[in-house]
Design an enzyme around this catalytic site. Structure first.
Site, mmCIF file in Angstrom:
data_model
loop_
_atom_site.group_PDB
_atom_site.id
_atom_site.type_symbol
_atom_site.label_atom_id
_atom_site.label_comp_id
_atom_site.label_asym_id
_atom_site.label_seq_id
_atom_site.Cartn_x
_atom_site.Cartn_y
_atom_site.Cartn_z
ATOM 1 N N GLY A 197 2.703 2.330 10.816
ATOM 2 C CA GLY A 197 3.706 3.383 10.669
ATOM 3 C C GLY A 197 4.474 3.695 11.936
ATOM 4 O O GLY A 197 5.166 4.712 11.999
ATOM 5 N N ASN A 242 0.866 -1.183 0.000
ATOM 6 C CA ASN A 242 0.000 0.000 0.000
ATOM 7 C C ASN A 242 0.905 1.236 0.000
ATOM 8 O O ASN A 242 1.512 1.558 1.021
ATOM 9 C CB ASN A 242 -0.886 -0.035 1.258
ATOM 10 C CG ASN A 242 -1.668 1.245 1.463
ATOM 11 O OD1 ASN A 242 -1.770 2.081 0.557
ATOM 12 N ND2 ASN A 242 -2.234 1.404 2.657
ATOM 13 N N TRP A 243 0.991 1.875 -1.149
ATOM 14 C CA TRP A 243 1.902 3.026 -1.272
ATOM 15 C C TRP A 243 1.342 4.285 -0.603
ATOM 16 O O TRP A 243 2.059 5.278 -0.466
ATOM 17 C CB TRP A 243 2.185 3.317 -2.746
ATOM 18 C CG TRP A 243 3.162 2.371 -3.389
ATOM 19 C CD1 TRP A 243 3.560 1.149 -2.917
ATOM 20 C CD2 TRP A 243 3.881 2.562 -4.612
ATOM 21 N NE1 TRP A 243 4.466 0.576 -3.779
ATOM 22 C CE2 TRP A 243 4.684 1.430 -4.836
ATOM 23 C CE3 TRP A 243 3.907 3.602 -5.557
ATOM 24 C CZ2 TRP A 243 5.513 1.295 -5.954
ATOM 25 C CZ3 TRP A 243 4.724 3.473 -6.673
ATOM 26 C CH2 TRP A 243 5.524 2.321 -6.868
ATOM 27 N N LYS A 244 0.070 4.263 -0.248
ATOM 28 C CA LYS A 244 -0.585 5.442 0.344
ATOM 29 C C LYS A 244 -0.384 6.654 -0.585
ATOM 30 O O LYS A 244 -0.330 6.475 -1.799
ATOM 31 C CB LYS A 244 -0.059 5.686 1.762
ATOM 32 C CG LYS A 244 -0.126 4.410 2.609
ATOM 33 C CD LYS A 244 0.086 4.642 4.073
ATOM 34 C CE LYS A 244 -0.030 3.311 4.806
ATOM 35 N NZ LYS A 244 0.021 3.451 6.251
ATOM 36 N N GLU A 280 -5.292 -4.758 10.880
ATOM 37 C CA GLU A 280 -4.241 -3.750 11.052
ATOM 38 C C GLU A 280 -4.497 -2.989 12.354
ATOM 39 O O GLU A 280 -5.319 -2.056 12.379
ATOM 40 C CB GLU A 280 -4.262 -2.753 9.892
ATOM 41 C CG GLU A 280 -3.942 -3.376 8.561
ATOM 42 C CD GLU A 280 -3.355 -2.347 7.608
ATOM 43 O OE1 GLU A 280 -2.251 -2.570 7.131
ATOM 44 O OE2 GLU A 280 -3.998 -1.322 7.367
ATOM 45 N N SER A 334 3.424 -2.060 10.343
ATOM 46 C CA SER A 334 4.872 -2.151 10.580
ATOM 47 C C SER A 334 5.478 -3.499 10.186
ATOM 48 O O SER A 334 6.373 -4.003 10.873
ATOM 49 C CB SER A 334 5.202 -1.805 12.028
ATOM 50 O OG SER A 334 4.905 -0.439 12.275
ATOM 51 N N GLU A 341 -6.641 4.937 8.006
ATOM 52 C CA GLU A 341 -6.430 6.347 7.635
ATOM 53 C C GLU A 341 -7.683 6.923 6.965
ATOM 54 O O GLU A 341 -7.968 8.110 7.096
ATOM 55 C CB GLU A 341 -5.185 6.474 6.745
ATOM 56 C CG GLU A 341 -3.910 6.302 7.575
ATOM 57 C CD GLU A 341 -2.732 5.691 6.852
ATOM 58 O OE1 GLU A 341 -2.708 5.674 5.614
ATOM 59 O OE2 GLU A 341 -1.819 5.202 7.554
ATOM 60 N N HIS A 395 -9.412 1.309 5.295
ATOM 61 C CA HIS A 395 -8.113 1.506 5.940
ATOM 62 C C HIS A 395 -8.290 2.498 7.090
ATOM 63 O O HIS A 395 -9.080 3.440 6.987
ATOM 64 C CB HIS A 395 -7.097 2.042 4.921
ATOM 65 C CG HIS A 395 -5.701 2.054 5.472
ATOM 66 N ND1 HIS A 395 -5.272 3.033 6.334
ATOM 67 C CD2 HIS A 395 -4.665 1.195 5.319
ATOM 68 C CE1 HIS A 395 -4.017 2.774 6.688
ATOM 69 N NE2 HIS A 395 -3.629 1.661 6.077
ATOM 70 N N GLY A 397 2.794 -1.125 4.285
ATOM 71 C CA GLY A 397 2.801 0.279 3.904
ATOM 72 C C GLY A 397 4.200 0.742 3.538
ATOM 73 O O GLY A 397 4.715 0.468 2.457
ATOM 74 N N GLY A 398 4.857 1.424 4.480
ATOM 75 C CA GLY A 398 6.157 2.043 4.235
ATOM 76 C C GLY A 398 7.173 1.142 3.553
ATOM 77 O O GLY A 398 7.873 1.581 2.621
#
Ligand code: PGA
Length: 250
Positions: free
Chosen positions: A174, A12-14, A168, A213, A100, A98, A234-235
């Protein structure tokens, strides 16, 4: 039972990535060609890159997904994207609910369920996210909170369509922190039970991903947990080398 579910690793590149970032997709294609892996791979870039990412990824067997969709098929919704538009660009999956989106855009379980239903109607596979906040975990309410999200965020149409669940924990996204392996196992077992109770014929085979994470250093142990069928990353999905290390750990 779970062991029969093929592992799926989703990046997930966000809200990260411009055209130049597509070199990471090309690099991932190269890495996967050099060393084939067991897992299926999905990249969810920002909507602006879906079509270009798909052109590189799809021929290499990497699927592409969106990060959100509207719950209506079309209409006066400035700035929104429908599930059919994502499919039209080459997406096969879409993340819905998600944390966010739930936090920054006030999305309720009912909205998430409507979005997942819209994704299914457009022929996409929704990745429905659930997860407790830190206060909810500290209060010991996490299993109950996630069970409720599961009940209310998965639409009835999911009974006879493919979909995925992603657990999640909000406090792990993150932050570099993750739940213990027994805690992940307990939550995934609870989710599996909820899926079986609701979907007698398909509840056993819905993949349940862990997210929050996931890094090259912890992917092996997280993905080895019996009830974990893959990861939502994610990251660490932004750089092909890191993402490939996670994929290879499955
Ligand atoms: P993270 O994000 O891997 O950067 O923690 C996971 C996610 O939000 O899906």
């Amino acid at each position: 039972m779970d062991a029969a579910i093929r592992k799926l690793i989703v990046g997930n590149w966000k809200m990260n990535g411009l055209g130049g970032s597509l070199s990471e997709v090309s690099r991932l294609v190269e890495l996967l060609a050099e060393k084939p892996v067991q897992a299926d791979v999905v990249i969810c870039p920002p909507a602006t890159l879906i079509e270009r990412a798909a052109a590189i990824a799809l021929p290499a067997g990497i699927a592409v997904g969106g990060q959100d969709c509207h719950d209506a098929p079309a209409g006066a919704h400035t700035g929104d994207i429908s599930a059919a538009m994502l499919a039209d660009c080459g997406a096969r999956y879409v993340i819905v609910g998600h944390s966010e989106r739930r936090t920054n855009h006030g999305e309720s379980d009912a909205i998430v369920a409507a979005k997942a239903g819209a994704a299914i109607a457009a022929g996409l596979i929704p990745i429905i996210c659930v997860g407790e906040t830190e206060p909810q975990r500290l209060a010991g309410n996490h299993l109950e909170v996630v069970s409720r999200q599961l009940r209310d965020s998965v639409p009835p149409a999911a009974a006879d369509h493919d979909f995925l669940l992603a657990y999640e924990p909000v406090w792990a996204i993150g932050t570099g922190r993750t739940p213990t392996e027994p805690d992940v196992g307990a939550m995934h077992a609870e989710i599996r039970k909820g899926l079986r109770d609701r979907f007698a014929t398909t509840g056993d085979r819905v993949p349940i991903l862990y997210g929050g994470s996931v890094k090259p250093a912890n992917a092996g142990s997280l993905l080895a947990i019996e009830s974990v069928n893959g990861a939502l990353v994610g990251g660490a999905s932004l750089l092909a080398n890191d993402f490939f290390a996670i994929i290879s750990a499955s």
